[in-house]
Design a protein around this motif. Structure first.
Motif, PDB file in Angstrom:
ATOM      1  N   ARG A 136       0.839  -1.080   0.021  1.00 20.98           N
ATOM      2  CA  ARG A 136      -0.071  -0.071  -0.069  1.00 20.98           C
ATOM      3  C   ARG A 136       0.953   1.189  -0.106  1.00 20.98           C
ATOM      4  O   ARG A 136       0.461   2.457   0.406  1.00 20.98           O
ATOM      5  CB  ARG A 136      -1.037  -0.027   1.455  1.00 20.98           C
ATOM      6  CG  ARG A 136      -1.971  -1.114   1.026  1.00 20.98           C
ATOM      7  CD  ARG A 136      -2.835  -1.191   2.474  1.00 20.98           C
ATOM      8  NE  ARG A 136      -3.770  -2.350   2.113  1.00 20.98           N
ATOM      9  CZ  ARG A 136      -3.798  -3.398   2.458  1.00 20.98           C
ATOM     10  NH1 ARG A 136      -2.407  -4.022   2.729  1.00 20.98           N
ATOM     11  NH2 ARG A 136      -4.766  -4.180   2.284  1.00 20.98           N
ATOM     12  N   GLY A 137       2.098   1.188  -0.191  1.00 20.81           N
ATOM     13  CA  GLY A 137       3.007   2.115  -0.240  1.00 20.81           C
ATOM     14  C   GLY A 137       4.530   1.662  -0.476  1.00 20.81           C
ATOM     15  O   GLY A 137       4.611   0.510  -1.010  1.00 20.81           O
ATOM     16  N   ASP A 138       5.462   2.491  -0.110  1.00 20.64           N
ATOM     17  CA  ASP A 138       6.807   1.874  -0.007  1.00 20.64           C
ATOM     18  C   ASP A 138       7.252   0.834   0.722  1.00 20.64           C
ATOM     19  O   ASP A 138       6.298   0.865   1.964  1.00 20.64           O
ATOM     20  CB  ASP A 138       7.796   3.027   0.123  1.00 20.64           C
ATOM     21  CG  ASP A 138       7.810   4.115  -0.678  1.00 20.64           C
ATOM     22  OD1 ASP A 138       7.201   3.862  -1.910  1.00 20.64           O
ATOM     23  OD2 ASP A 138       8.292   5.271  -0.390  1.00 20.64           O
ATOM     24  N   VAL A 139       7.887  -0.114   0.498  1.00 18.82           N
ATOM     25  CA  VAL A 139       8.013  -1.311   1.216  1.00 18.82           C
ATOM     26  C   VAL A 139       9.648  -1.164   1.627  1.00 18.82           C
ATOM     27  O   VAL A 139      10.472  -1.325   0.943  1.00 18.82           O
ATOM     28  CB  VAL A 139       7.977  -2.652   0.325  1.00 18.82           C
ATOM     29  CG1 VAL A 139       8.585  -3.789   1.118  1.00 18.82           C
ATOM     30  CG2 VAL A 139       6.810  -2.693  -0.316  1.00 18.82           C
ATOM     31  N   LEU A 140       9.455  -0.908   2.897  1.00 15.28           N
ATOM     32  CA  LEU A 140      11.019  -0.549   3.724  1.00 15.28           C
ATOM     33  C   LEU A 140      11.587  -1.670   4.316  1.00 15.28           C
ATOM     34  O   LEU A 140      12.649  -1.314   4.746  1.00 15.28           O
ATOM     35  CB  LEU A 140      10.475   0.797   4.704  1.00 15.28           C
ATOM     36  CG  LEU A 140       9.880   1.813   3.873  1.00 15.28           C
ATOM     37  CD1 LEU A 140       9.611   2.798   5.205  1.00 15.28           C
ATOM     38  CD2 LEU A 140      10.865   2.641   2.966  1.00 15.28           C
ATOM     39  N   ARG A 141      10.786  -2.687   4.713  1.00 15.87           N
ATOM     40  CA  ARG A 141      11.586  -3.822   5.427  1.00 15.87           C
ATOM     41  C   ARG A 141      11.690  -5.026   4.682  1.00 15.87           C
ATOM     42  O   ARG A 141      10.869  -5.230   3.938  1.00 15.87           O
ATOM     43  CB  ARG A 141      10.908  -3.846   6.771  1.00 15.87           C
ATOM     44  CG  ARG A 141      10.775  -2.833   7.758  1.00 15.87           C
ATOM     45  CD  ARG A 141       9.845  -3.237   8.928  1.00 15.87           C
ATOM     46  NE  ARG A 141       8.733  -3.998   8.507  1.00 15.87           N
ATOM     47  CZ  ARG A 141       8.026  -4.669   9.636  1.00 15.87           C
ATOM     48  NH1 ARG A 141       8.247  -4.880  10.831  1.00 15.87           N
ATOM     49  NH2 ARG A 141       6.861  -5.532   9.188  1.00 15.87           N
ATOM     50  N   ASP A 142      12.627  -5.835   4.832  1.00 15.18           N
ATOM     51  CA  ASP A 142      12.943  -6.981   4.336  1.00 15.18           C
ATOM     52  C   ASP A 142      11.747  -7.848   4.080  1.00 15.18           C
ATOM     53  O   ASP A 142      11.466  -8.536   3.410  1.00 15.18           O
ATOM     54  CB  ASP A 142      14.386  -7.814   4.535  1.00 15.18           C
ATOM     55  CG  ASP A 142      15.361  -6.777   4.273  1.00 15.18           C
ATOM     56  OD1 ASP A 142      15.261  -6.014   3.405  1.00 15.18           O
ATOM     57  OD2 ASP A 142      16.456  -6.951   4.745  1.00 15.18           O
ATOM     58  N   VAL A 143      11.142  -7.943   5.642  1.00 18.25           N
ATOM     59  CA  VAL A 143      10.220  -8.950   5.885  1.00 18.25           C
ATOM     60  C   VAL A 143       8.991  -8.490   4.988  1.00 18.25           C
ATOM     61  O   VAL A 143       8.233  -9.217   4.372  1.00 18.25           O
ATOM     62  CB  VAL A 143       9.752  -8.891   7.217  1.00 18.25           C
ATOM     63  CG1 VAL A 143       8.564  -9.639   7.345  1.00 18.25           C
ATOM     64  CG2 VAL A 143      10.899  -9.280   8.273  1.00 18.25           C
ATOM     65  N   ASP A 144       8.538  -7.482   4.776  1.00 19.09           N
ATOM     66  CA  ASP A 144       7.436  -6.873   4.175  1.00 19.09           C
ATOM     67  C   ASP A 144       7.763  -7.303   2.603  1.00 19.09           C
ATOM     68  O   ASP A 144       6.878  -7.720   1.739  1.00 19.09           O
ATOM     69  CB  ASP A 144       7.416  -5.515   4.244  1.00 19.09           C
ATOM     70  CG  ASP A 144       6.767  -5.076   5.795  1.00 19.09           C
ATOM     71  OD1 ASP A 144       6.231  -5.961   6.379  1.00 19.09           O
ATOM     72  OD2 ASP A 144       6.943  -4.038   6.002  1.00 19.09           O
ATOM     73  N   ALA A 145       8.859  -6.912   2.068  1.00 17.46           N
ATOM     74  CA  ALA A 145       9.246  -7.176   0.542  1.00 17.46           C
ATOM     75  C   ALA A 145       9.212  -8.890   0.382  1.00 17.46           C
ATOM     76  O   ALA A 145       8.805  -9.211  -0.540  1.00 17.46           O
ATOM     77  CB  ALA A 145      10.567  -6.741   0.459  1.00 17.46           C
TER      78      ALA A 145
END
Length: 186
Positions: A19-28
């Protein structure tokens, strides 16, 4: 002429899209896995173009493998050498890598000694008891439940053979990606 019916393309579920920028490795990793799941569902639906796609991926995998072997052949050279050779001609070392990948991509996922012997022959890996142990270990792994995440498959015996790292890599890709009725190269 038979009518060609387009197959529906699965989409990544809305809840799995960023829903926006993916900033964490886990989210990516989570978003990537959701996309891979959609791709896996598409492949398992056996689309009409699946065989062509698997052969294309086999060509890409063979090109990567030849680079790892220190050879200079690229995809186009591998493809042309394979398609334009006369029946019975030797395909050369890089061509044999392509033949191995094509063989793996065109079969069902059943692992048997005949397939492994043929792949070993193409890669100039001598068949011996250590390699037979690798096949037995892979058969055990294939019949067992999937390993926990991040647990690498163990193909014991691979380290004792010349060219074993390449053969072990092929076997790992087979275990990791060749699921369902048809395999697709990693």
């Amino acid at each position: 002429m038979p009518e060609i019916v387009p197959s529906p393309v699965p989409k990544v579920p809305v809840w799995a899209r960023p829903r926006g920028d993916v900033l964490r490795d886990v989210d990516a990793g989570y978003v990537a896995r959701a996309a891979l799941n959609s791709l896996d569902n598409l492949v398992r639906s056996a689309p009409a173009w699946g065989d062509v796609w698997r052969q294309r991926l086999a060509l890409k995998s063979a090109a990567s493998a030849t680079r790892l072997l220190g050879r200079t052949e690229e995809e186009s050279a591998l493809r042309d050498a394979h398609l334009f050779r006369a029946a019975g001609d030797d395909s050369g070392p890089a061509g044999k890598v392509l033949l191995a990948w094509r063989r793996l991509a065109s079969r069902s996922t059943t692992l048997d000694e005949e397939l492994v012997r043929h792949i070993a022959e193409l890669l100039d890996v001598k068949w011996d008891e250590a390699l037979a142990d690798v096949v037995r270990n892979a058969e055990d792994l294939a019949s067992s439940p999937p390993p926990p995440p991040k647990s690498p498959p163990s193909f014991t015996g691979c380290g004792r053979m010349p060219n074993s790292w390449h053969f072990g890599w092929l076997m790992r890709c087979w275990r990791k990606n060749f699921v369902g009725p048809y395999p697709y190269p990693c």
